[in-house]
Scaffold this motif. Structure first.
Motif, PDB file in Angstrom:
ATOM      1  N   THR A  12       0.846  -1.185   0.000  1.00  0.00           N
ATOM      2  CA  THR A  12       0.000   0.000   0.000  1.00  0.00           C
ATOM      3  C   THR A  12       0.883   1.237   0.000  1.00  0.00           C
ATOM      4  N   GLU A  13       0.256   2.380  -0.077  1.00  0.00           N
ATOM      5  CA  GLU A  13       0.993   3.645  -0.048  1.00  0.00           C
ATOM      6  C   GLU A  13       1.646   3.884   1.307  1.00  0.00           C
ATOM      7  N   THR A  14       1.157   3.200   2.344  1.00  0.00           N
ATOM      8  CA  THR A  14       1.701   3.406   3.692  1.00  0.00           C
ATOM      9  C   THR A  14       2.665   2.318   4.134  1.00  0.00           C
ATOM     10  N   GLY A  15       2.850   1.262   3.325  1.00  0.00           N
ATOM     11  CA  GLY A  15       3.792   0.222   3.701  1.00  0.00           C
ATOM     12  C   GLY A  15       3.437  -1.131   3.115  1.00  0.00           C
ATOM     13  N   CYS A  31      -6.608   4.789  -3.631  1.00  0.00           N
ATOM     14  CA  CYS A  31      -5.403   4.276  -2.957  1.00  0.00           C
ATOM     15  C   CYS A  31      -4.748   3.207  -3.835  1.00  0.00           C
TER      16      CYS A  31
END
Length: 69
Positions: A12-15, A31
């Motif tokens: 994902t964009e966060t990890g 996302c």
């Protein structure tokens, strides 16, 4: 997204997150996400219309039905 079987890494964009049977992720519109290192990976995508939800997305984690999933 609900993982039914197998293992993999959800990007994902966060990890990056190790996922397996029973893992659940909420992917919001817009996302970017993907998967790698999948082994016998099987998922169920549950699509919904946000306007039909009777609660804010942040409150889903507190909902008994969502917790049961």
């Amino acid at each position: 997204m609900l993982v039914r079987a197998g293992t993999g890494i959800h990007l994902t964009e966060t990890g990056e997150y190790q996922v397996g049977p029973g893992s659940v992720f909420l992917v919001t519109p817009g996302c970017a996400h993907g998967y790698r290192q999948m082994s016998e990976f099987e998922i169920i995508n549950i699509l919904y219309l946000p306007k039909r939800l009777k609660m804010e997305l942040a409150d889903l984690a507190k909902d008994a039905v969502c917790q049961a999933i």
